[in-house]
Design an enzyme around this catalytic site. Structure first.
Site, short mmCIF file in Angstrom:
data_model
loop_
_atom_site.label_atom_id
_atom_site.label_comp_id
_atom_site.label_asym_id
_atom_site.label_seq_id
_atom_site.Cartn_x
_atom_site.Cartn_y
_atom_site.Cartn_z
N CYS A 2 1.07 -1.69 -0.13
CA CYS A 2 0.10 -0.21 0.26
C CYS A 2 0.78 1.72 0.08
O CYS A 2 1.99 1.51 0.94
CB CYS A 2 -1.21 0.20 1.63
SG CYS A 2 -1.83 -1.14 1.56
N ARG A 27 3.31 -0.37 -5.32
CA ARG A 27 3.39 -0.82 -3.54
C ARG A 27 1.80 -1.48 -4.01
O ARG A 27 1.60 -2.24 -2.23
CB ARG A 27 3.52 0.03 -2.64
CG ARG A 27 4.63 0.52 -2.59
CD ARG A 27 5.03 2.14 -1.76
NE ARG A 27 4.47 1.71 -0.76
CZ ARG A 27 5.65 0.97 0.55
NH1 ARG A 27 6.73 1.47 0.05
NH2 ARG A 27 5.21 0.62 2.04
N TRP A 75 -3.20 -2.77 -2.11
CA TRP A 75 -3.07 -3.65 -1.67
C TRP A 75 -3.59 -4.81 -0.79
O TRP A 75 -3.06 -5.05 0.33
CB TRP A 75 -1.53 -4.13 -2.39
CG TRP A 75 -0.38 -5.31 -2.02
CD1 TRP A 75 -0.69 -5.84 -3.38
CD2 TRP A 75 -0.28 -6.44 -1.41
NE1 TRP A 75 0.04 -7.43 -2.76
CE2 TRP A 75 -0.11 -7.78 -2.00
CE3 TRP A 75 -0.93 -6.67 0.63
CZ2 TRP A 75 0.16 -8.99 -1.24
CZ3 TRP A 75 0.00 -7.85 0.96
CH2 TRP A 75 0.39 -9.16 -0.08
N ASN A 100 -1.33 1.59 5.85
CA ASN A 100 0.10 1.60 5.89
C ASN A 100 0.31 0.47 6.47
O ASN A 100 1.13 -0.05 7.35
CB ASN A 100 1.01 1.28 4.81
CG ASN A 100 2.30 0.55 4.20
OD1 ASN A 100 1.54 -0.63 4.06
ND2 ASN A 100 3.51 1.00 4.32
N GLY A 101 0.08 -1.55 6.14
CA GLY A 101 0.45 -2.09 7.16
C GLY A 101 -0.47 -3.28 7.90
O GLY A 101 -1.42 -3.42 7.00
N GLU A 485 15.69 -18.31 -10.95
CA GLU A 485 14.78 -16.67 -10.86
C GLU A 485 14.27 -16.68 -12.55
O GLU A 485 13.67 -15.41 -12.68
CB GLU A 485 16.55 -15.73 -11.28
CG GLU A 485 16.04 -14.28 -11.16
CD GLU A 485 15.21 -13.54 -10.58
OE1 GLU A 485 14.59 -14.26 -9.71
OE2 GLU A 485 14.80 -12.70 -10.79
N LYS A 489 10.93 -14.98 -12.84
CA LYS A 489 10.63 -14.11 -13.51
C LYS A 489 9.34 -14.29 -14.61
O LYS A 489 8.25 -13.56 -14.73
CB LYS A 489 11.26 -13.35 -14.49
CG LYS A 489 12.93 -13.10 -13.66
CD LYS A 489 12.18 -11.32 -13.61
CE LYS A 489 11.79 -11.58 -11.90
NZ LYS A 489 12.51 -11.72 -11.05
N GLU A 492 5.58 -14.80 -12.66
CA GLU A 492 5.20 -13.59 -12.22
C GLU A 492 4.55 -12.61 -13.07
O GLU A 492 3.40 -11.97 -12.60
CB GLU A 492 5.92 -12.79 -10.82
CG GLU A 492 7.23 -12.11 -11.81
CD GLU A 492 7.90 -11.16 -10.37
OE1 GLU A 492 9.24 -11.86 -9.92
OE2 GLU A 492 7.57 -11.00 -9.02
N HIS A 508 14.92 -37.68 -11.14
CA HIS A 508 14.45 -37.86 -10.05
C HIS A 508 12.52 -37.46 -10.21
O HIS A 508 12.38 -37.62 -8.54
CB HIS A 508 14.67 -37.33 -9.38
CG HIS A 508 16.70 -37.90 -8.70
ND1 HIS A 508 17.02 -39.18 -8.63
CD2 HIS A 508 17.80 -37.90 -9.38
CE1 HIS A 508 18.80 -39.49 -8.32
NE2 HIS A 508 18.56 -37.85 -9.74
N LYS A 605 5.56 -4.28 -5.80
CA LYS A 605 6.92 -4.48 -5.40
C LYS A 605 7.01 -4.29 -4.04
O LYS A 605 8.42 -5.46 -4.05
CB LYS A 605 7.37 -2.60 -5.62
CG LYS A 605 8.53 -2.77 -6.48
CD LYS A 605 8.82 -4.18 -7.35
CE LYS A 605 10.80 -3.30 -7.61
NZ LYS A 605 11.38 -4.85 -8.17
C1 AGP Z 1 10.85 -9.78 -7.33
O1 AGP Z 1 10.61 -10.59 -9.22
C2 AGP Z 1 9.53 -10.46 -6.99
N1 AGP Z 1 8.59 -9.18 -7.09
C3 AGP Z 1 10.13 -10.58 -5.79
O2 AGP Z 1 9.92 -11.96 -5.71
C4 AGP Z 1 10.74 -9.58 -4.21
O3 AGP Z 1 12.23 -10.11 -4.88
C5 AGP Z 1 10.77 -10.09 -3.14
O4 AGP Z 1 9.24 -8.88 -2.46
C6 AGP Z 1 11.91 -9.56 -1.76
O5 AGP Z 1 11.47 -8.05 -1.93
P1 AGP Z 1 13.33 -6.79 -1.79
O6 AGP Z 1 14.12 -7.38 -2.74
O7 AGP Z 1 12.76 -5.47 -1.46
O8 AGP Z 1 13.64 -7.33 -0.20
#
Ligand code: AGP
Length: 610
Positions: A2, A27, A75, A100-101, A485, A489, A492, A508, A605
């Site tokens: 948020c 956010r 969010w 926020n929280g 990774e 990507k 997501e 396996h 984010k």
């Molecule tokens: C990555 O593409 C993500 N959106 C997510 O996994 C991110 O890396 C994770 O939330 C950690 O965030 P930070 O690096 O700001 O702690």
């Protein structure tokens, strides 16, 4: 998560609030809303499900204006994304709150407020805050007192912005576990979750600390700490400019950020290496004394940052000769890890505000798990940076796309610098490898530049994925976390289900999934594990799997495979280079599928809730 913005000014604050929300949309973007005290002193509010643009469009038909106001982009945690759950929340049209929280004791507060005849119109935990503030105002408190008393009733994490029509020129803000900054203007003041929101109006900021409450008017900002003492927090000038968070000619922030990697890597190295060696003083003047004590490394992080840590484990053990373990923060914080002498806890985070990573740090402190803590982070003013003993900043610049790209590659560069610093006291002291690692790092920006130039070929490759429902990513050694990774990507931003496996693990179990409908993506650098990897790829071909290979120069693959060659690269920096085509692949698949690349569904984010 948020985003919060607020302002008290001598001009209409609505455009400032909306621009701030746009800049905070990374956010969270489930719903957005704004509340202002208008010229007649009446509290006015507009909130809608959906993105900030929708709110901005709706505002065009309304005469919403005022000199004091708050705004929010959400969010969802408690309650689905909807108009009723959108902030600001209001009580009896006299108080408005943005939050926020997470309020952990909201159910108990709700019960007692229902008994006091409050009506609830949302499913959020936030609504209890506004009723609580209202009741304190009703008892005769001023806004500051009402927010302070409310804050002491709340359990959980919050950043708050509160306004009331009873005191139309005042904004009260509180921070407990969620980030909040004050923007200092001339005859005007602002609050926001992040400096980026306020860069069009100021570059001077005060960073609130845990437990702080700020009493803000046009002329002054008075801050009280958790004990209620008046305190002075320094005003800092931000080095960021408003256009450092613009998208420019790029269609998406993610694409822009992928293209920025050569510069981001060069910036991260600048002033830290010279004459073929690491300049250790660049890690901070206390670093040397701390590093002398380090005997083992524990890396804790989430998501992409965790993957960076997993790559680094190969480096710490293979290059520095120091034991290293890596763990996701949400697990680490609830384990009871055994403290060990000489343990350096490395917290990795792009944002420096990830709730689980911060909690892991605090828990490790509480239990004495690590002797020293070090943050690798991209946001200088973040909580993580302020709470660790040592800091190694990545210099990626603001990362707006939810899918992390340049933060990851600069994290890896920073980790490699740390590997050198630690390794000098261990295996690296005898191996003479430092100069070759530094030389490899210096070549990286150019190599990454050329990998980015594969963009249009990768776009063509992506055409084979858009209709697929699943994908398998394979890698070996430090390229296994690179494959993880790549899979993260892809899932997501394209919503294609993707899994990553160490290539040797295929037989396996996951091999059972392979058929002509299962694209298998792999990175095949020219390293010591190449022949092993090739055998694993044969297993895929034999089951009719379609292979997409990012390969080292001159590596021969089968005719039926889709192959793109990358520059020859040093084995140490290879995981950094091979990440780039996987980022581009995910990007182009998402574009072809028409998803919201920068703001994929259900994500945000900065994950500031547990
Ligand atoms: C990555 O593409 C993500 N959106 C997510 O996994 C991110 O890396 C994770 O939330 C950690 O965030 P930070 O690096 O700001 O702690």
């Amino acid at each position: 998560m948020c985003g919060i913005v607020g302002a008290v000014a001598e001009r209409d604050v609505v455009p400032i609030l909306i621009e701030g929300l746009r800049r905070l949309e990374y956010r969270g973007y489930d719903s957005a809303g704004v509340a202002v005290i208008d010229e007649e002193g009446v509290l006015q509010r507009l909130r809608l499900p959906g993105k900030v643009d929708g709110l901005a469009d709706a505002l065009k038909g309304q005469e919403l204006a005022g000199y004091t106001g708050i705004a929010h982009t959400r969010w969802a945690t408690h309650g689905r994304p909807s108009g009723n759950n959108a902030h600001p929340h209001v009580c009896r049209n006299t108080v408005a709150v943005v939050h926020n929280g997470i309020i952990e004791n909201h159910e108990a507060l709700r019960r007692s407020q229902l008994a006091r005849d409050h009506l609830f119109t949302s499913e959020t935990d936030t609504e209890v805050i506004v009723h609580q503030v209202h009741d304190y105002l009703h008892e005769g408190c001023d806004l500051l007192e009402a927010v302070r008393s409310t804050a002491s009733d709340l359990e959980g994490a919050f950043a708050l912005g509160v306004v009331t029509d009873r005191e139309p020129d005042r904004l009260v803000a509180a921070r407990q576990g969620s980030p909040l900054v004050i923007g200092v203007g001339i005859g005007e003041h602002f609050i926001a979750s992040d400096v980026a929101a306020l860069l069009p109006v100021t570059r001077r900021f005060i960073f609130l600390e845990e437990g702080d409450i700020a009493d803000i008017t046009r002329e002054r900002v008075v801050i009280y700490d958790a004990e209620g003492n008046k305190v002075t927090r320094p005003v800092r000038d931000s080095e960021l400019s408003a256009d450092s968070v613009e998208r420019g000619e790029f269609r998406h922030y993610m694409l822009k950020e992928i293209h920025e990697q050569p510069r981001a890597i060069a910036d991260t190295l600048e002033g830290r290496i010279s004459a073929g060696r690491l300049l250790e003083a660049s890690l901070g003047h206390e670093a040397g004394a701390v590093l002398d004590q380090v005997r083992r490394i524990t890396i804790v992080a989430c998501g992409t940052s965790y993957h960076a840590g997993m790559v680094a484990r190969y480096w710490f053990e293979g290059i520095a000769g120091v034991p290293c373990s890596v763990e996701v923060a949400s697990e680490f914080r609830y384990r009871e890890p055994i403290p060990e002498d000489g343990n350096l806890l490395v917290l990795m985070s792009q944002s420096g505000e990830t709730a689980d990573t911060l909690a892991a740090l605090r828990e490790a402190r509480r239990t004495g798990f690590a002797d020293y803590t070090l943050a690798i982070c991209n946001v200088p003013e973040s909580s993580l940076v302020r709470e660790t003993d040592l800091v190694l900043m990545t210099r990626a610049g603001p990362e707006i796309g939810v899918a992390s790209t340049k933060a990851f590659t600069t994290q890896l560069v920073s980790l490699l610098l740390l590997v050198i610093a630690v390794g000098r006291r261990h295996r690296l002291a005898h191996s003479g490898q430092e100069e070759s690692i530094v030389a490899a790092l210096k070549q990286l920006p150019g190599q990454v530049e050329r990998a980015v130039e594969l963009n249009s070929q990768i776009e063509v490759m992506a055409g084979h994925f858009a209709e697929k429902r699943h994908a398998l990513f394979l890698g070996r050694g430090p390229h296994f976390p690179v494959a993880m990774e790549g899979a993260l990507k892809l899932k997501e931003i394209s919503y294609i289900h993707a899994e990553a496996y160490p290539a040797g693990e295929l037989k396996h179990g996951p091999l059972a999934l392979v058929d002509s409908e299962m694209p298998v993506i792999t990175v095949a650098p020219n390293d010591s594990l190449l022949e092993k990897l090739k055998s694993n790829l044969q297993e895929v071909r034999a089951r009719g799997g379609e292979l997409f290979v990012f390969a080292g120069k001159g590596i021969h693959m089968d005719n039926g495979d889709h192959v793109l060659e990358l520059d020859a690269v040093d084995a140490v920096t290879s995981p950094i280079l091979y990440t780039v085509p996987l980022q581009l692949l995910a990007y182009h698949v998402a574009v072809l599928k028409g998803t919201d690349v920068d703001q994929p569904r259900n994500l945000a984010k900065s994950v500031t809730v547990e």
